[in-house]
Design a protein around this motif. Structure first.
Motif, PDB file in Angstrom:
ATOM      1  N   LEU A  17      65.897   3.902  24.132  1.00  0.00           N
ATOM      2  CA  LEU A  17      65.919   4.221  25.561  1.00  0.00           C
ATOM      3  C   LEU A  17      66.296   5.687  25.739  1.00  0.00           C
ATOM      4  O   LEU A  17      67.445   6.007  25.990  1.00  0.00           O
ATOM      5  CB  LEU A  17      66.950   3.333  26.269  1.00  0.00           C
ATOM      6  CG  LEU A  17      66.748   1.826  26.133  1.00  0.00           C
ATOM      7  CD1 LEU A  17      68.051   1.095  26.412  1.00  0.00           C
ATOM      8  CD2 LEU A  17      65.669   1.321  27.071  1.00  0.00           C
ATOM      9  N   PRO A  18      65.340   6.575  25.628  1.00  0.00           N
ATOM     10  CA  PRO A  18      65.658   8.003  25.585  1.00  0.00           C
ATOM     11  C   PRO A  18      66.516   8.506  26.746  1.00  0.00           C
ATOM     12  O   PRO A  18      67.289   9.419  26.565  1.00  0.00           O
ATOM     13  CB  PRO A  18      64.283   8.678  25.619  1.00  0.00           C
ATOM     14  CG  PRO A  18      63.260   7.617  25.616  1.00  0.00           C
ATOM     15  CD  PRO A  18      63.916   6.292  25.516  1.00  0.00           C
ATOM     16  N   GLN A  19      66.408   7.949  27.928  1.00  0.00           N
ATOM     17  CA  GLN A  19      67.129   8.508  29.067  1.00  0.00           C
ATOM     18  C   GLN A  19      68.477   7.843  29.303  1.00  0.00           C
ATOM     19  O   GLN A  19      69.178   8.194  30.224  1.00  0.00           O
ATOM     20  CB  GLN A  19      66.277   8.407  30.326  1.00  0.00           C
ATOM     21  CG  GLN A  19      65.069   9.339  30.311  1.00  0.00           C
ATOM     22  CD  GLN A  19      65.464  10.771  30.028  1.00  0.00           C
ATOM     23  OE1 GLN A  19      66.449  11.272  30.544  1.00  0.00           O
ATOM     24  NE2 GLN A  19      64.698  11.442  29.187  1.00  0.00           N
ATOM     25  N   VAL A  20      68.828   6.847  28.505  1.00  0.00           N
ATOM     26  CA  VAL A  20      69.999   6.061  28.829  1.00  0.00           C
ATOM     27  C   VAL A  20      71.307   6.729  28.433  1.00  0.00           C
ATOM     28  O   VAL A  20      72.278   6.658  29.167  1.00  0.00           O
ATOM     29  CB  VAL A  20      69.897   4.659  28.195  1.00  0.00           C
ATOM     30  CG1 VAL A  20      71.216   3.925  28.337  1.00  0.00           C
ATOM     31  CG2 VAL A  20      68.791   3.884  28.886  1.00  0.00           C
ATOM     32  N   SER A  21      71.310   7.379  27.288  1.00  0.00           N
ATOM     33  CA  SER A  21      72.551   7.955  26.792  1.00  0.00           C
ATOM     34  C   SER A  21      73.240   8.772  27.880  1.00  0.00           C
ATOM     35  O   SER A  21      72.682   9.708  28.408  1.00  0.00           O
ATOM     36  CB  SER A  21      72.263   8.845  25.586  1.00  0.00           C
ATOM     37  OG  SER A  21      73.426   9.550  25.255  1.00  0.00           O
ATOM     38  N   GLY A  22      74.440   8.397  28.226  1.00  0.00           N
ATOM     39  CA  GLY A  22      75.132   9.087  29.308  1.00  0.00           C
ATOM     40  C   GLY A  22      76.379   8.324  29.689  1.00  0.00           C
ATOM     41  O   GLY A  22      76.947   7.621  28.871  1.00  0.00           O
ATOM     42  N   HIS A  23      76.796   8.426  30.909  1.00  0.00           N
ATOM     43  CA  HIS A  23      78.081   7.878  31.278  1.00  0.00           C
ATOM     44  C   HIS A  23      77.925   6.957  32.487  1.00  0.00           C
ATOM     45  O   HIS A  23      77.320   5.917  32.336  1.00  0.00           O
ATOM     46  CB  HIS A  23      79.051   9.031  31.448  1.00  0.00           C
ATOM     47  CG  HIS A  23      79.083   9.889  30.190  1.00  0.00           C
ATOM     48  ND1 HIS A  23      79.981   9.676  29.194  1.00  0.00           N
ATOM     49  CD2 HIS A  23      78.284  10.895  29.773  1.00  0.00           C
ATOM     50  CE1 HIS A  23      79.748  10.535  28.188  1.00  0.00           C
ATOM     51  NE2 HIS A  23      78.730  11.281  28.526  1.00  0.00           N
ATOM     52  N   ALA A  24      78.344   7.339  33.665  1.00  0.00           N
ATOM     53  CA  ALA A  24      78.106   6.473  34.816  1.00  0.00           C
ATOM     54  C   ALA A  24      78.158   7.277  36.099  1.00  0.00           C
ATOM     55  O   ALA A  24      78.916   8.239  36.210  1.00  0.00           O
ATOM     56  CB  ALA A  24      79.122   5.340  34.866  1.00  0.00           C
ATOM     57  N   ALA A  25      77.346   6.878  37.058  1.00  0.00           N
ATOM     58  CA  ALA A  25      77.324   7.556  38.342  1.00  0.00           C
ATOM     59  C   ALA A  25      77.097   6.537  39.453  1.00  0.00           C
ATOM     60  O   ALA A  25      76.573   5.447  39.224  1.00  0.00           O
ATOM     61  CB  ALA A  25      76.200   8.598  38.383  1.00  0.00           C
ATOM     62  N   PHE A  26      77.490   6.932  40.644  1.00  0.00           N
ATOM     63  CA  PHE A  26      77.131   6.227  41.873  1.00  0.00           C
ATOM     64  C   PHE A  26      75.663   6.564  42.112  1.00  0.00           C
ATOM     65  O   PHE A  26      75.289   7.745  42.097  1.00  0.00           O
ATOM     66  CB  PHE A  26      78.015   6.783  42.998  1.00  0.00           C
ATOM     67  CG  PHE A  26      77.592   6.406  44.394  1.00  0.00           C
ATOM     68  CD1 PHE A  26      78.208   5.350  45.053  1.00  0.00           C
ATOM     69  CD2 PHE A  26      76.594   7.128  45.054  1.00  0.00           C
ATOM     70  CE1 PHE A  26      77.830   5.023  46.345  1.00  0.00           C
ATOM     71  CE2 PHE A  26      76.214   6.799  46.352  1.00  0.00           C
ATOM     72  CZ  PHE A  26      76.838   5.744  47.001  1.00  0.00           C
ATOM     73  N   GLY A  33      71.131  14.842  44.417  1.00  0.00           N
ATOM     74  CA  GLY A  33      70.734  14.783  43.004  1.00  0.00           C
ATOM     75  C   GLY A  33      70.042  13.493  42.601  1.00  0.00           C
ATOM     76  O   GLY A  33      69.909  13.209  41.412  1.00  0.00           O
ATOM     77  N   PHE A  34      69.557  12.734  43.571  1.00  0.00           N
ATOM     78  CA  PHE A  34      68.949  11.420  43.296  1.00  0.00           C
ATOM     79  C   PHE A  34      67.846  11.505  42.233  1.00  0.00           C
ATOM     80  O   PHE A  34      67.731  10.638  41.383  1.00  0.00           O
ATOM     81  CB  PHE A  34      68.380  10.856  44.609  1.00  0.00           C
ATOM     82  CG  PHE A  34      67.788   9.476  44.507  1.00  0.00           C
ATOM     83  CD1 PHE A  34      68.592   8.383  44.201  1.00  0.00           C
ATOM     84  CD2 PHE A  34      66.431   9.261  44.747  1.00  0.00           C
ATOM     85  CE1 PHE A  34      68.052   7.098  44.133  1.00  0.00           C
ATOM     86  CE2 PHE A  34      65.887   7.984  44.676  1.00  0.00           C
ATOM     87  CZ  PHE A  34      66.703   6.902  44.370  1.00  0.00           C
ATOM     88  N   ASN A  35      67.022  12.546  42.305  1.00  0.00           N
ATOM     89  CA  ASN A  35      65.897  12.652  41.362  1.00  0.00           C
ATOM     90  C   ASN A  35      66.124  13.686  40.263  1.00  0.00           C
ATOM     91  O   ASN A  35      65.183  14.054  39.561  1.00  0.00           O
ATOM     92  CB  ASN A  35      64.602  13.002  42.119  1.00  0.00           C
ATOM     93  CG  ASN A  35      64.037  11.805  42.876  1.00  0.00           C
ATOM     94  OD1 ASN A  35      64.338  10.654  42.546  1.00  0.00           O
ATOM     95  ND2 ASN A  35      63.243  12.077  43.902  1.00  0.00           N
ATOM     96  N   VAL A  36      67.349  14.161  40.133  1.00  0.00           N
ATOM     97  CA  VAL A  36      67.612  15.164  39.090  1.00  0.00           C
ATOM     98  C   VAL A  36      67.543  14.501  37.712  1.00  0.00           C
ATOM     99  O   VAL A  36      68.137  13.445  37.488  1.00  0.00           O
ATOM    100  CB  VAL A  36      68.992  15.836  39.316  1.00  0.00           C
ATOM    101  CG1 VAL A  36      69.423  16.637  38.086  1.00  0.00           C
ATOM    102  CG2 VAL A  36      68.934  16.744  40.542  1.00  0.00           C
ATOM    103  N   THR A  37      66.794  15.122  36.800  1.00  0.00           N
ATOM    104  CA  THR A  37      66.671  14.604  35.432  1.00  0.00           C
ATOM    105  C   THR A  37      67.312  15.606  34.467  1.00  0.00           C
ATOM    106  O   THR A  37      67.755  16.688  34.876  1.00  0.00           O
ATOM    107  CB  THR A  37      65.201  14.421  35.029  1.00  0.00           C
ATOM    108  OG1 THR A  37      64.596  15.721  34.929  1.00  0.00           O
ATOM    109  CG2 THR A  37      64.439  13.575  36.047  1.00  0.00           C
ATOM    110  N   ALA A  38      67.291  15.256  33.201  1.00  0.00           N
ATOM    111  CA  ALA A  38      67.885  16.131  32.183  1.00  0.00           C
ATOM    112  C   ALA A  38      67.154  17.466  32.111  1.00  0.00           C
ATOM    113  O   ALA A  38      67.681  18.447  31.578  1.00  0.00           O
ATOM    114  CB  ALA A  38      67.880  15.437  30.822  1.00  0.00           C
ATOM    115  N   GLN A  39      65.930  17.515  32.653  1.00  0.00           N
ATOM    116  CA  GLN A  39      65.133  18.746  32.578  1.00  0.00           C
ATOM    117  C   GLN A  39      65.218  19.613  33.840  1.00  0.00           C
ATOM    118  O   GLN A  39      64.744  20.752  33.845  1.00  0.00           O
ATOM    119  CB  GLN A  39      63.656  18.402  32.332  1.00  0.00           C
ATOM    120  CG  GLN A  39      63.357  17.876  30.930  1.00  0.00           C
ATOM    121  CD  GLN A  39      63.801  16.427  30.738  1.00  0.00           C
ATOM    122  OE1 GLN A  39      63.551  15.581  31.591  1.00  0.00           O
ATOM    123  NE2 GLN A  39      64.495  16.152  29.641  1.00  0.00           N
TER     124      GLN A  39
END
Ligand SMILES: *[C@@H]1O[C@H](CO)[C@@H](O)[C@H](O)[C@H]1NC(C)=O
Ligand SMILES: *[C@@H]1O[C@H](CO)[C@@H](O)[C@H](O)[C@H]1NC(C)=O
Ligand SMILES: *[C@@H]1O[C@H](CO)[C@@H](O)[C@H](O)[C@H]1NC(C)=O
Ligand SMILES: *[C@@H]1O[C@H](CO)[C@@H](O)[C@H](O)[C@H]1NC(C)=O
Ligand SMILES: *[C@@H]1O[C@H](CO)[C@@H](O)[C@H](O)[C@H]1NC(C)=O
Ligand SMILES: *[C@@H]1O[C@H](CO)[C@@H](O)[C@H](O)[C@H]1NC(C)=O
Ligand SMILES: *[C@@H]1O[C@H](CO)[C@@H](O)[C@H](O)[C@H]1NC(C)=O
Length: 381
Positions: A17-26, A33-39
């Motif tokens: 799951l390439p985009q999953v690694s991370g922490h947690a957000a509301f 930032g709803f559509n902000v991605t790693a890029q």
């Protein structure tokens, strides 16, 4: 420990799951930032990325002020009721997966899974007894550009957060209406010290109070003080006079500018009794909540709640002799002996809850068995 656990996880995430690694957000369409991605940025600035050691412009609203929600997208806060937020390690694990890069990755067998496919360390806890709580804060301004850190007041705390994707936040019954255009809110979370680095989380969103029955404004918020029992740091007793009562600002910690907390890496400020952030609605945050509110100090006298100023469901019991708490799904009503004063620690200990700091678990309080059961039941599905 953290690094060794994260490495295999990162490898796993890379493959599955390439985009999953991370922490947690509301996560909600009302957020910045709803559509902000790693890029989107030159660095990974996804809403779930933790913030620390950053200049103000970079940590404030997660540097997402240029990514506002669409007009009309607000998060409703029904006065006197609960608002349910979704907290997850990626948008794909929430109801809003449609605009997520990886699509729907929700856990079909467990809708409350914060981070499908990842172990618990992904959201910074070693277990249910190790949760430190999270908070929602509000600023009564509709223009986000005018909001300053000191404008935020914590109005709701969930001490058993982050644990379930759907997380309830009780809204004080006396929240006044927002200005035209709504209010600005933010989600704040600091992890348990044994489950990650010195990391803050802040996700801003547009919000609106509905069903107001009061117009009394919030009091000016003050910095919360570490007044609870803290056995891990050789403090066995809570010091109630040292607590900040009433409206309190969120913790701004471990960044390079505009911090209001200066605790060390291993004693982070946390949203629970250790800082007098009681579980649920913060019912004593209004201008008329107290008739006597001395400056806190270890030897200060206790404040006095103004009679009739808090709503009848107030944990602090202002204006009422009863406090209602839920334990194991059953409602309990208990009588508080000092109606006009802040109840004694014993009075606040009803239903397994303890007073500021209590004497329970290492940092904050130990949850009543029935509470743990309730969440475990939810978790299992
Ligand atoms: C986020 O992306 C979705 C899908 O592209 C779009 O419909 C929505 O308007 C976007 N929201 C914001 C706040 O940019
Ligand atoms: C108090 O709680 C009850 C149910 O628990 C609710 O119906 C009522 O609206 C609440 N009142 C206020 C003022 O929050
Ligand atoms: C989904 O949740 C169940 C129950 O918590 C868990 O056993 C399972 O591993 C989860 N699936 C994924 C993909 O995380
Ligand atoms: C915290 O959220 C959980 C999960 O939604 C909920 O069961 C619990 O009642 C909430 N706690 C408070 C104090 O609102
Ligand atoms: C906020 O809620 C109030 C009360 O329901 C409503 O009158 C107002 O229009 C809402 N504001 C926005 C910006 O939607
Ligand atoms: C009182 O609060 C201050 C500020 O948070 C803290 O540094 C101090 O340790 C506390 N003292 C006692 C005795 O609780
Ligand atoms: C609380 O109790 C006191 C005495 O026990 C009584 O005088 C007072 O009217 C009560 N207040 C409410 C709001 O019921």
């Amino acid at each position: 420990m953290y690094t060794t656990l994260r490495l295999p996880l990162a490898l796993f995430a890379l493959h599955v799951l390439p985009q999953v690694s991370g922490h947690a957000a509301f996560i909600h369409p009302s957020m910045f930032g709803f559509n902000v991605t790693a890029q989107t940025y030159s660095y990974d600035n996804r809403p779930v990325a933790p913030i620390k050691n950053m200049p103000f412009s970079q940590w404030w609203f997660h540097n997402h002020l240029d990514h506002p929600p669409n007009p009309g997208d607000l998060f409703d806060l029904p006065a006197g009721e609960s608002a349910t937020a979704e907290i997850a390690c990626t948008k794909g694990a929430t109801s809003f997966f449609a605009s997520a890069e990886g699509g729907d990755i929700r856990n079909a067998s467990n809708p409350n899974d914060v981070c499908p496919g990842s172990p618990m360390i992904e959201y910074h806890t070693q277990g249910f007894n190790d949760l430190e709580g999270c908070a929602l804060a509000i600023a009564y301004k509709s223009d986000v550009g005018e909001v300053e850190p000191e404008d935020f007041t914590v109005f709701s705390v969930n001490q058993t957060c982050v644990w379930t994707r759907f997380t309830d936040f009780r809204v004080p019954g006396r929240m006044p209406p927002c200005p035209e255009g709504g209010c600005i809110c933010a989600f704040f979370w600091i992890h348990a010290p044994d489950a990650g680095g010195e990391e803050n989380y802040m996700n801003g969103f547009k919000c609106n109070v509905t069903g107001s029955t009061s117009t009394v404004p919030l009091a000016t918020s003050k910095v919360a003080r570490r007044c609870g029992a803290d056995p891990a740091n050789q403090k066995t007793q809570s010091v109630p006079g040292n607590c900040t009562y009433g409206a309190k600002t969120p913790f701004y910690w471990f960044n390079n500018e505009r911090n209001n907390m200066f605790e060390g890496a291993f004693s982070p400020p946390v949203y629970n009794d250790l800082y007098n952030f009681l579980d649920g609605a913060q019912n004593d945050i209004f201008q008329d909540s107290y008739s006597f509110l001395p400056d806190p100090s270890p030897t200060a006298p206790m404040p006095v709640l103004a009679s009739g100023s808090s709503n009848s469901n107030s944990t602090l019991g202002g204006g009422s002799n009863s406090t209602t708490t839920t334990s194991g799904g059953k409602k309990k009503t208990c009588t508080v002996k000092q109606p006009s004063a802040v109840p004694s620690l014993a009075a606040r200990g009803v239903g397994g809850y303890e007073g500021p700091g209590g004497v329970g678990r290492r940092r904050g309080r130990r949850l009543h068995y029935s509470e743990r059961r309730r969440v475990w039941d939810m978790w299992r599905f």
